[in-house]
Design an enzyme around this catalytic site. Structure first.
Site, PDB file in Angstrom:
ATOM      1  N   LYS A 202      56.364  27.876 -17.313  1.00 20.46           N
ATOM      2  CA  LYS A 202      57.170  29.461 -16.697  1.00 20.46           C
ATOM      3  C   LYS A 202      57.822  28.393 -15.704  1.00 20.46           C
ATOM      4  O   LYS A 202      57.962  27.270 -14.773  1.00 20.46           O
ATOM      5  CB  LYS A 202      56.276  30.061 -16.669  1.00 20.46           C
ATOM      6  CG  LYS A 202      55.612  30.964 -17.771  1.00 20.46           C
ATOM      7  CD  LYS A 202      56.023  30.492 -18.782  1.00 20.46           C
ATOM      8  CE  LYS A 202      55.853  31.134 -20.700  1.00 20.46           C
ATOM      9  NZ  LYS A 202      54.290  31.517 -20.654  1.00 20.46           N
TER      10      LYS A 202
HETATM   11  C1  PLP Z   1      53.177  32.172 -21.497  1.00 21.93           C
HETATM   12  C2  PLP Z   1      53.555  33.844 -22.452  1.00 21.93           C
HETATM   13  C3  PLP Z   1      52.309  33.985 -22.075  1.00 21.93           C
HETATM   14  C4  PLP Z   1      50.552  33.673 -21.777  1.00 21.93           C
HETATM   15  O1  PLP Z   1      50.664  32.990 -20.421  1.00 21.93           O
HETATM   16  P1  PLP Z   1      49.597  32.481 -20.373  1.00 21.93           P
HETATM   17  O2  PLP Z   1      50.039  32.811 -18.920  1.00 21.93           O
HETATM   18  O3  PLP Z   1      49.542  31.160 -20.104  1.00 21.93           O
HETATM   19  O4  PLP Z   1      48.612  33.633 -20.030  1.00 21.93           O
HETATM   20  C5  PLP Z   1      52.929  35.628 -22.578  1.00 21.93           C
HETATM   21  N1  PLP Z   1      52.950  35.886 -23.002  1.00 21.93           N
HETATM   22  C6  PLP Z   1      54.888  35.663 -23.278  1.00 21.93           C
HETATM   23  C7  PLP Z   1      56.104  35.914 -23.786  1.00 21.93           C
HETATM   24  C8  PLP Z   1      54.477  34.110 -23.447  1.00 21.93           C
HETATM   25  O5  PLP Z   1      55.942  33.491 -23.119  1.00 21.93           O
END
Ligand code: PLP
Length: 393
Positions: A202
């Site tokens: 991210k």
């Molecule tokens: C990465 C992601 C999540 C989950 O994030 P985590 O921190 O890994 O639990 C949820 N929704 C979307 C759209 C994502 O891309």
């Protein structure tokens, strides 16, 4: 003797097509030496789990989000689950989610015992089609869970107008959208409950981690309880009011997040520049279907065009393999969620959500992260052009 003479390798410093350059993954975290040193200090400090670093990180995030109350979590998934729980969503309730997103968005609804109700996305934005949400609302609907896909905000005016009119909670899956803005307001600085992810792919990472931005001050205490075993502290004792989860971030992770937050604006500016480079340089025959450009509020978590599969004799797997052979990592974000076995088991089937299915079949995520150079982007574009042209029908 099979060993090549070393000078023969050195004789080709600039191989055509960049094939011998370093592999470019589709995402890569950028951790600076200052963060490495800061983490070492936390590790040596004697306090490594939730403590002063988490407090500082929550406070810095709150500052970044215009003073909102923010609580850190071990993941966006955990933050979304707690958001559903604090809205008292459970068995018998329905939550509207986009049919094309990461699995966590819908899985958490099932995990609290409620039913995810899929709605198709818009082809242009890849976001939940707000115009189609109304038809999916029933007396059991408690919340809408939009995703700001790839960092492009959903139409917040339309979303919140609808939610208010129909009495629904909004739980924003803002996993892609730290640093995104809608009409000059940062995502997470307004809105109901907004969950961010700090997974390594991210725009900001804490290794694993997430955060929840909270509108209702009255809900903060329960969110803290749900985050940590249901524990309520009173005086020198404690009580358990409900069976909470275990989603507290560590100080080591929060320390990484503090270093990242200081660089977030710079990171996202660079992501926008590199995305602009893709729009300039990505010319293939047949052409890719490019994502919507958006405006300055787009944080470009990913650059994901669609393959023109209808004009290609090869499939996406072949494209990914041929790009990998050229040293370029390509991801898939995401297959249509309603077509996974779990959701087919609830009665969803092919044909239900044509836009989600088209994106799910043909989307490819090209490398995009702040450490890339313009030359790297050009190399990706050249490889796309080669692969597609070599298979043109
Ligand atoms: C990465 C992601 C999540 C989950 O994030 P985590 O921190 O890994 O639990 C949820 N929704 C979307 C759209 C994502 O891309």
């Amino acid at each position: 003797m099979t060993q090549p003479a070393p000078e023969r390798k050195a004789a080709k410093p600039n191989p055509p097509e960049g094939r011998h350059s370093a592999f470019l993954p589709f995402a890569r975290p950028g951790i600076d030496e200052e963060s490495v040193a800061a983490v070492a200090n936390v590790l040596r400090s004697g306090w490594i789990t939730t403590g002063p670093q988490v407090e500082a990180f929550e406070s810095a995030l709150s500052g970044y989000l215009g003073g909102r109350t923010v609580r850190a979590f071990t993941s966006a998934t955990g933050a979304l689950e707690v958001a559903l729980q604090v809205c008292d969503i459970g068995p018998g309730d329905e939550v509207i989610v986009p049919a094309m997103t990461f699995a966590a968005t819908a899985n958490v609804v099932l995990r609290v015992g409620a039913k995810p109700v899929f709605v198709d996305i818009e082809l242009a934005t890849r976001n939940l089609d707000i115009a189609r949400v109304e038809a999916a609302i029933t007396p059991r609907t408690k919340a809408v869970m939009p995703v700001h896909f790839a960092g492009l905000p959903v139409d917040m005016d339309a979303l919140y107008e609808l939610a208010q009119r129909r009495g629904l909670r909004v739980i924003e899956d803002a996993a892609h959208a730290i640093g995104s803005s809608y009409r000059n307001r940062r995502i997470g600085s307004f809105g109901d409950l907004v969950a961010f992810s700090f997974h390594p792919n991210k725009n900001l990472t804490t290794i694993e981690g997430g955060a929840l931005s909270i509108r209702e001050p009255a809900e903060v205490r329960r969110i803290e309880r749900l985050r940590f075993h249901g524990i309520e502290r009173a005086g020198d004792g404690m009580d358990i009011l409900e069976a909470g989860g275990k989603y507290n971030l560590t100080d080591v992770a929060a320390c990484v997040g503090l270093g990242q937050l200081r660089r977030l604006e710079q990171f996202n500016r660079r992501r926008r520049e590199l995305a602009a480079r893709y729009f300039e340089q990505l010319a293939t025959d047949p052409p890719l279907h490019l994502p919507l450009r958006g405006d300055e509020g787009h944080s470009w978590h990913m650059f994901s065009p669609l393959l023109p599969l209808e004009r290609l004799p090869i499939g996406r797997e072949d494209f990914i393999r041929e790009m990998a052979a050229r040293g370029i990592g390509v991801g898939v974000h995401y297959p249509a969620l309603h077509l996974f076995t779990l959701y087919r088991g609830m009665g969803y089937k092919t044909g239900d959500f044509p836009n989600a299915e088209r994106v799910g079949r043909s989307t490819v995520t090209l490398p995009l992260y702040p450490a890339l150079s313009e030359d790297d982007i050009d190399r990706v574009c050249a490889a796309c052009a080669q692969v597609l042209t070599s298979h043109r029908g």
